[in-house]
Design an enzyme around this catalytic site. Structure first.
Site, PDB file in Angstrom:
ATOM      1  N   ARG A 107     -20.068  52.118  86.838  1.00 27.91           N
ATOM      2  CA  ARG A 107     -20.089  53.410  87.032  1.00 27.91           C
ATOM      3  C   ARG A 107     -18.650  53.673  87.627  1.00 27.91           C
ATOM      4  O   ARG A 107     -18.496  53.102  88.591  1.00 27.91           O
ATOM      5  CB  ARG A 107     -21.159  54.074  87.998  1.00 27.91           C
ATOM      6  CG  ARG A 107     -21.117  55.485  88.036  1.00 27.91           C
ATOM      7  CD  ARG A 107     -22.350  55.944  88.540  1.00 27.91           C
ATOM      8  NE  ARG A 107     -22.672  55.626  89.938  1.00 27.91           N
ATOM      9  CZ  ARG A 107     -23.128  56.424  90.814  1.00 27.91           C
ATOM     10  NH1 ARG A 107     -23.539  57.776  90.401  1.00 27.91           N
ATOM     11  NH2 ARG A 107     -23.114  56.253  91.953  1.00 27.91           N
ATOM     12  N   THR A 111     -14.973  59.399  88.673  1.00 31.53           N
ATOM     13  CA  THR A 111     -15.726  60.305  87.499  1.00 31.53           C
ATOM     14  C   THR A 111     -17.265  60.181  87.512  1.00 31.53           C
ATOM     15  O   THR A 111     -17.779  61.339  87.151  1.00 31.53           O
ATOM     16  CB  THR A 111     -15.004  60.023  86.379  1.00 31.53           C
ATOM     17  OG1 THR A 111     -15.480  58.718  85.989  1.00 31.53           O
ATOM     18  CG2 THR A 111     -13.667  60.237  86.264  1.00 31.53           C
ATOM     19  N   ASP A 203     -33.233  47.155  93.764  1.00 28.96           N
ATOM     20  CA  ASP A 203     -32.001  46.988  92.823  1.00 28.96           C
ATOM     21  C   ASP A 203     -32.640  45.937  91.732  1.00 28.96           C
ATOM     22  O   ASP A 203     -32.813  44.681  92.381  1.00 28.96           O
ATOM     23  CB  ASP A 203     -30.708  46.552  93.323  1.00 28.96           C
ATOM     24  CG  ASP A 203     -29.710  46.400  92.492  1.00 28.96           C
ATOM     25  OD1 ASP A 203     -28.807  47.008  92.519  1.00 28.96           O
ATOM     26  OD2 ASP A 203     -29.849  45.544  91.725  1.00 28.96           O
ATOM     27  N   ASP A 206     -30.421  42.776  91.324  1.00 29.48           N
ATOM     28  CA  ASP A 206     -30.501  41.993  92.757  1.00 29.48           C
ATOM     29  C   ASP A 206     -31.854  41.096  92.756  1.00 29.48           C
ATOM     30  O   ASP A 206     -31.768  39.763  93.115  1.00 29.48           O
ATOM     31  CB  ASP A 206     -30.212  42.530  93.812  1.00 29.48           C
ATOM     32  CG  ASP A 206     -28.763  42.977  93.858  1.00 29.48           C
ATOM     33  OD1 ASP A 206     -27.959  42.213  93.499  1.00 29.48           O
ATOM     34  OD2 ASP A 206     -28.324  43.973  94.644  1.00 29.48           O
TER      35      ASP A 206
HETATM   36  N1  URA Z   1     -31.155  50.773  89.420  1.00 29.45           N
HETATM   37  C1  URA Z   1     -31.819  49.700  90.192  1.00 29.45           C
HETATM   38  O1  URA Z   1     -31.651  48.709  90.042  1.00 29.45           O
HETATM   39  N2  URA Z   1     -32.874  50.400  91.084  1.00 29.45           N
HETATM   40  C2  URA Z   1     -32.988  51.827  90.897  1.00 29.45           C
HETATM   41  O2  URA Z   1     -33.580  52.268  91.639  1.00 29.45           O
HETATM   42  C3  URA Z   1     -32.057  52.709  90.247  1.00 29.45           C
HETATM   43  C4  URA Z   1     -31.300  51.963  89.347  1.00 29.45           C
END
Ligand code: URA
Length: 212
Positions: A107, A111, A203, A206
């Site tokens: 991302r 922008t 995440d 992760d």
């Molecule tokens: N990507 C992720 O890994 N977790 C989220 O909660 C949102 C996007």
């Protein structure tokens, strides 16, 4: 959220139980990755429910028969890097002949739009059932951009496979790609101000790859 008829929630008890184990913050990475593999295998059943069959002449030890086999070209599994890779092992366990592709997007912080940094796709997407793997449908921007790219390479029959979805992401994705069915194990409450799904699981990348 208004009802979106392209959304299927795979509410099988085994899927729901395994997802709850994954959500728990004490779930270790190795367990998280294994559970995602197991859920992917179970969700594959729902995602492939309408695959076309043909018949092939075989001989059992007792007699010849016309046996049902999958029709057409091999499926394409497209992983959105990197969390999509967490769903690949399970999907390949049940669809071992599938062709596999990768889309890498980040991302742009200015922008806020997805920028492609890697693309490697199987040939002849136009004639394959394509399944896009992206565990977290948060804003929907990455998944929608990946599907834009796949369509520009000819893909016509596409499904999106996610683990968790936010209503915002489902609405945004369905508005851009009303022809692409979305499958998820759960539809959560919403997004926080950093774009994380709530209650969510954190995440996904992760947690799969033990990077935090
Ligand atoms: N990507 C992720 O890994 N977790 C989220 O909660 C949102 C996007």
């Amino acid at each position: 959220m208004s009802h979106i008829d392209t959304l299927t929630i795979v509410d099988h008890p085994l899927v729901q139980h395994k997802l709850s184990l994954m959500r728990d913050k004490t779930c270790r990475s190795q367990d998280f990755a294994r559970l995602l593999t197991e859920i992917s295998m179970l969700m594959a059943f729902a995602l492939t429910r309408d695959l076309a069959l043909t018949t092939q002449a075989i001989e059992t030890p007792l007699e010849p028969m016309q046996a049902p086999v999958l029709a057409g070209k091999k499926l394409a599994l497209i992983s959105i890097l990197r969390a999509g890779n967490g769903m690949l092992e399970g999907m390949r366990a049940v669809i071992p002949a599938a062709r596999v592709g990768f889309v890498g997007l980040y991302r742009d912080e200015v922008t806020l739009t997805p920028v492609e940094y890697y693309l490697n796709l199987p040939a002849d997407l136009a004639n394959r059932q394509v399944i896009v793997l992206d565990p977290m449908l948060a804003t929907g921007n990455s998944a929608a951009a990946a599907v834009d790219k796949l369509k520009s390479h000819g893909a016509k029959k596409i499904k999106l496979m996610t683990l968790l979805a936010a209503p915002e992401g489902v609405a945004a994705f369905a508005a851009r790609h009303p022809d692409v069915p979305i499958f998820t194990a759960a539809l959560d409450r919403g997004l926080n101000d950093k774009g994380y799904i709530l209650p969510g699981l954190g995440d996904a990348g992760d947690r799969i790859f033990a990077t935090k």
